[in-house]
Design a protein around this motif. Structure first.
Motif, mmCIF file in Angstrom:
data_model
loop_
_atom_site.group_PDB
_atom_site.id
_atom_site.type_symbol
_atom_site.label_atom_id
_atom_site.label_comp_id
_atom_site.label_asym_id
_atom_site.label_seq_id
_atom_site.Cartn_x
_atom_site.Cartn_y
_atom_site.Cartn_z
ATOM 1 N N ALA A 58 22.687 57.835 58.007
ATOM 2 C CA ALA A 58 23.924 58.599 58.077
ATOM 3 C C ALA A 58 23.988 59.327 59.403
ATOM 4 O O ALA A 58 22.977 59.472 60.108
ATOM 5 C CB ALA A 58 24.016 59.596 56.927
ATOM 6 N N ALA A 59 25.173 59.787 59.755
ATOM 7 C CA ALA A 59 25.383 60.574 60.968
ATOM 8 C C ALA A 59 26.423 61.635 60.663
ATOM 9 O O ALA A 59 27.223 61.504 59.730
ATOM 10 C CB ALA A 59 25.848 59.685 62.121
ATOM 11 N N GLY A 60 26.398 62.700 61.458
ATOM 12 C CA GLY A 60 27.388 63.744 61.289
ATOM 13 C C GLY A 60 26.825 65.003 60.669
ATOM 14 O O GLY A 60 25.639 65.311 60.815
ATOM 15 N N THR A 61 27.686 65.717 59.933
ATOM 16 C CA THR A 61 27.344 67.015 59.382
ATOM 17 C C THR A 61 27.619 67.054 57.890
ATOM 18 O O THR A 61 28.115 66.082 57.306
ATOM 19 C CB THR A 61 28.163 68.120 60.066
ATOM 20 O OG1 THR A 61 29.549 67.954 59.715
ATOM 21 C CG2 THR A 61 28.018 68.067 61.582
ATOM 22 N N GLN A 62 27.349 68.213 57.290
ATOM 23 C CA GLN A 62 27.566 68.392 55.860
ATOM 24 C C GLN A 62 29.037 68.275 55.482
ATOM 25 O O GLN A 62 29.374 67.894 54.357
ATOM 26 C CB GLN A 62 27.029 69.759 55.442
ATOM 27 C CG GLN A 62 26.990 70.014 53.947
ATOM 28 C CD GLN A 62 26.572 71.435 53.630
ATOM 29 O OE1 GLN A 62 27.378 72.364 53.734
ATOM 30 N NE2 GLN A 62 25.305 71.614 53.254
ATOM 31 N N THR A 63 29.928 68.564 56.392
ATOM 32 C CA THR A 63 31.367 68.522 56.093
ATOM 33 C C THR A 63 32.094 67.388 56.794
ATOM 34 O O THR A 63 33.305 67.232 56.621
ATOM 35 C CB THR A 63 32.030 69.852 56.494
ATOM 36 O OG1 THR A 63 31.793 70.086 57.887
ATOM 37 C CG2 THR A 63 31.468 70.994 55.676
ATOM 38 N N ALA A 64 31.364 66.588 57.565
ATOM 39 C CA ALA A 64 31.989 65.453 58.255
ATOM 40 C C ALA A 64 30.910 64.410 58.504
ATOM 41 O O ALA A 64 30.327 64.340 59.582
ATOM 42 C CB ALA A 64 32.638 65.883 59.566
ATOM 43 N N CYS A 65 30.653 63.576 57.491
ATOM 44 C CA CYS A 65 29.524 62.641 57.529
ATOM 45 C C CYS A 65 30.010 61.201 57.399
ATOM 46 O O CYS A 65 30.968 60.921 56.678
ATOM 47 C CB CYS A 65 28.559 62.977 56.392
ATOM 48 S SG CYS A 65 27.169 61.846 56.245
#
Length: 620
Positions: free
Chosen positions: A389-396
């Protein structure tokens, strides 16, 4: 009675906050917030450092705390040619010795070191071989020792070294021999007053100490370049200890009393004083013997089994809290094959395979204190493990969500907005166990495996579309990813046949891949967090580590060095690939043998911190 002003020429200051500069050491002030008198004082203590890449004992050690060398030694069992270098944070591989040996002596600096004597194991015949180190490679000196032996005390520098006492075989006997090296040849000089071996040497060729030795001596011999005299005894009799400093400002630590000890003593030129102990009792440990007695290093040895542990000694007005892993919250399931995103105070764990149960098909949010079950993965993206996965907790953006039954497909992807999952554009390639890095709108996917072949494919993701980029140099799956879509890092991995785990690191510059520094050992199913120039690689396994390891390493954009180990053996676990190193985490994964053969633990990585040593003054 004299006042503070009369003694120091200044008044006691009143401050509402404590000073933060070590230059204020020794000053006294009144803190008006806590209503107490305070001062910054010197402290002396050992702290944990990053472990050696290879556990061993009876090696040659030299250099200083931030540029130390461990050469040769006993890898249980057998003698070694291995050289490792310490940069103040971790160990990396240096040039191999030409003559592998154990119980050797060494002195000098990282760029001008000397290794001499030692034995071969088994059956441990002695050698007088001498080698010089330039910070990159070893060169055999034509000047072999006059009397080859092992377990000597060494002191001095590369061009003015001293070899004191030691042991010879055939028959095994301790020795009084002393030799001096001038940069090209050894010369026998005045013998020591008594025979011993496994003593500790500090100082230079014309002002050295020979401390302790067999059988568990507390005596100290002083050499002035010509003659021997008796110095003040140490408090704890021992042999096989580490030491550094000069003949008038020395430190000795660890050793065999028996058994192994934590005892540390400092010498001020007149007497030995016991001070703060090592964290772990050890003998046969190496030391940065060119370091002063205020900043030195202890590494390897037996505690009682062969160890890779490293400890740093500092005497200063600064308190050092070493980098280390700490326990986090229990993960909701004993699972492997998680994907992850975000730093530890805003992390996301995705999917996973609990032992003996269907895949979870869920995502879990982490706030650094507790995990909470959140949204279910979108059915059309599959409910199987999602290990990239890539990104953040609110935009993954996550990939490798497979269909739940044959025929398997590995092209799906999903996006998470902090509350729910939705389908993302299907990937153009069919593979799994790939790596990802970057963000939801600027992601990078690379490597992996289809049902028929290992892949070197690289895909970029712009939030809507996948685009094929230049492939990696090595096709592999089960690799780690970190960094960004224009500055990515791929490390380790696996392919077959034949079964191969990789140490390869590749760096992506936005258009193409180039080779980076190799991992310290081949690994698959490890995880990494950080950037292309500041990254930590965690855990992983290979054919000899089928359930993973606790070992970690950091990358500076050029080379990998050892880092503090995790508490739990693991591979194929969740982490945040683009999390900063100081906020890295690892959760669940394959772990030690037994049921459920997985772990539910979470660990946090904490970088080293420093602070001035402020003490509240009391009457006691």
């Amino acid at each position: 009675m004299s006042t503070y002003r009369e003694i120091h020429g200044k008044a006691v200051k009143s401050l509402d906050t404590d000073p933060s500069a070590t230059t204020d050491a020794g000053q006294i002030w009144y803190n008006t917030t806590s209503n107490t008198f305070k001062s910054i004082v010197q402290s002396a203590a050992w702290s944990s450092g990053s472990p050696l890449g290879t556990a061993r004992n009876d090696m040659g050690g030299f250099g200083i705390q931030t540029a130390a060398v461990a050469a040769g030694g006993n890898i249980d069992p057998g003698h070694s040619t291995l050289t490792e270098e310490y940069n103040g944070s971790g160990w990396s591989t240096g040039g191999a010795l030409n003559t592998g040996r154990t119980a050797l002596s060494a002195c000098g600096t990282l760029t001008a070191g000397l290794a001499f004597g030692g034995g071969y194991w088994p059956p441990n015949p002695t050698t007088g071989a001498t080698e010089e180190y330039n910070g990159t490679s070893w060169t055999t000196s034509p000047g072999s020792m006059v009397a080859g032996r092992y377990n000597m005390a060494g002191a001095g520098i590369q061009t003015a070294a001293l070899a004191m006492t030691g042991r010879k075989n055939s028959p095994p006997t301790t020795q009084t021999n002393v030799e001096e090296y001038d940069g090209s040849a050894w010369t026998a000089v005045t013998s020591a007053p008594y025979a011993t071996a496994a003593s500790t040497g500090v100082g230079i060729q014309t002002a050295a100490l020979n401390i302790g030795g067999e059988p568990y001596k507390n005596t100290v011999l002083v050499y002035d370049g010509s003659n021997w005299t008796t110095g003040p005894n140490i408090n704890t009799a021992r042999d096989e200890a580490g030491g550094s400093g000069t003949s008038t400002a020395a430190i000795i630590f660890g050793g065999n009393t028996p058994p192994e000890t934590v005892n540390t003593e400092q010498f001020d030129g007149t007497s030995w004083t016991e001070t703060s102990n090592l964290g772990t009792a050890v003998k046969y440990n190496g030391a940065s013997n060119a370091a002063p007695n205020t900043t030195t290093l202890s590494f390897g040895g037996s505690a009682p089994s062969v160890t890779a542990s490293t400890e740093e000694w500092n005497t200063s007005a600064t308190v050092i809290t070493a980098a280390a892993w700490s326990s986090g919250a229990v993960f909701p399931t004993y699972s492997s094959s998680l994907a992850g995103a975000g730093p530890r105070d805003a992390g996301l764990g995705i999917g996973g395979y609990p032992a003996g149960s269907p895949p979870t098909g869920k995502s879990f949010e982490y706030n650094g204190v507790a995990w909470s079950a959140e949204a279910t993965l979108n059915p059309s993206t599959g409910t199987q493990g999602a290990n990239s996965a890539a990104g953040t907790q609110t935009a993954c953006i996550c990939a490798q969500n497979t269909s739940p039954a044959p025929p398997y497909t590995y092209v799906s992807a999903g996006e998470y907005d902090g509350s729910s999952w939705s389908n993302a554009t299907a990937r153009p390639t069919d593979n799994y166990s790939q790596a990802m890095c970057g963000t939801q709108t600027a992601g990078l996917l690379f490597g992996g495996k289809s049902d028929t072949a290992y892949s070197a494919v690289t895909l970029s993701y712009d939030g809507t579309n996948w685009t094929a980029e230049e492939s990696m140099s090595t096709a592999r799956s089960s690799l780690s990813g970190s960094g960004t879509a224009t500055a990515g890092l791929g490390a380790g991995g696996y392919s077959s046949p034949p079964a191969t785990s990789y140490a390869n690191t590749e760096e992506y510059g936005g258009e193409s891949w180039t080779a980076g520094g190799a991992l310290l050992s081949a690994k698959r199913n490890g995880r990494s967090s950080g950037t292309q120039t500041d990254c930590i690689f965690m855990g992983g396994g290979d054919s000899s580590l089928p359930l993973g390891t606790v070992n970690c390493a950091t990358y500076n954009g050029t080379s990998w060095t050892t880092a503090p180990s995790m508490a739990t053996t693991r591979q194929n676990f969740g982490n945040g690939a683009t999390s900063p190193v100081g906020a890295a985490w690892g959760a669940a994964g394959y772990s030690a043998p037994g049921s459920p053969n997985r772990t539910n633990t979470t660990e946090h990585f904490n970088v080293e911190t420093t602070a001035v040593n402020v003490k509240t003054l009391t009457q006691s």
